[in-house]
Write an enzyme that holds these catalytic residues in place. Sequence first.
Site, PDB file in Angstrom:
ATOM      1  CB  VAL A 131     -12.825   3.113   0.345  1.00 59.07           C
ATOM      2  CG1 VAL A 131     -12.935   3.635  -1.086  1.00 59.07           C
ATOM      3  CG2 VAL A 131     -11.414   3.308   0.870  1.00 59.07           C
ATOM      4  CE1 TYR A 132     -14.649   6.446  -3.892  1.00 58.87           C
ATOM      5  CE2 TYR A 132     -16.887   7.180  -4.265  1.00 58.87           C
ATOM      6  CZ  TYR A 132     -15.717   6.625  -4.737  1.00 58.87           C
ATOM      7  OH  TYR A 132     -15.615   6.262  -6.055  1.00 58.87           O
ATOM      8  CB  SER A 133     -14.795  10.616   3.362  1.00 60.70           C
ATOM      9  OG  SER A 133     -14.317  11.489   2.358  1.00 60.70           O
ATOM     10  CG  ASN A 134     -13.283   5.393   7.750  1.00 59.88           C
ATOM     11  OD1 ASN A 134     -13.211   4.242   7.338  1.00 59.88           O
ATOM     12  ND2 ASN A 134     -13.268   5.686   9.044  1.00 59.88           N
TER      13      ASN A 134
END
Length: 344
Positions: free
Chosen positions: A61-64
């Site tokens: 989920v970190y920066s997609n």
Amino acid sequence: MDYRPLGASGLKVPALSFGAGTFGGSGPLFSHWGNSDAKEARRLVDICLEAGVNLFDTADVYSNGASESVLGEAIKGRRDAVLISTKTALPMGDGPADWGSSRSRLIRSVDAALKRLGTDYIDLLQLHAFDASTPVEEVLSTFDHLVRSGKLRYVGVSNFSGWQVMKSLALAEKRGYPRYVAHQVYYSLVGRDYEWDLMPLGLDQGVGALVWSPLGWGRLTGKIRRGQPLPQKSRLHDTASFGPPVEDEHLFKVIDALEAVAAETGKTVPQVAINWLLQRPTVSSVIIGARNEEQLRQNLGAVGWALTPEQIKALDGASAVTAPYPYFPYRRQEGFARLNPPAV
């Protein structure tokens, strides 16, 4: 660098690990953390490895997914020298299959993470949150399949409650599934809730803590002081609502104590705050982040020395708060205390 067992496992992890949330940062939250490209990330990885920091933590989920991709580029050609920790379960889209920890979601998420990271195995995969809509049996049996297939080495969780961890551990023991050996938790001098329930559980069950946001969501950087306005460049202006809240008076009480200890030791406020964490029970590794080389080298200065018992006592006193029910009787009443000695 000191290396510690990750919970009740044979995996040894460094006392400090690196959080790659600053890699490829985008969006309303992660862009404020940092946006290191592959070249800059490789330099930060170089510095970490020189210092003995070989565990790198990220999440889909970190920066997609960009954080995983940049980390993969930064470690290219030296996979055997590093440990990779990543997380999944939080939403990656708006569709019904884009969130949670169902069997299909976990298998797809692991395969996608492997591709972004440029590797064929992940050293530690953690569930980023508890998925109440998926049976624990389904989650653990899927992890069993992924471990047996060689795609995962160890499994853990992040941001779980005590009953959620314990239910999973009990079923893992009953069925012979992989046990959670790590719990990635929020823990700092201005956020000690981990101590009430999750720390005693970790001690009893052999679950090691990987600490995220050890500086209290950017509040213990040494730039925030009593009687002064929030620095203009502080990311708290835009991100405070995303993180755990802290009452101002409690924050300043802790900062006052940190500044006093920093003056005694000749260390910085962040170095003192991180060193305090490294001496707490169950802590396997403290995850540090850095936008640049200067910040990274500053944080690396948190190891190689130790606070004195008197300094620890001063920080403990300044940061202590009343435990919530049902834990406060154990700290206040003699009968309860004898039956339930505190973890710290």
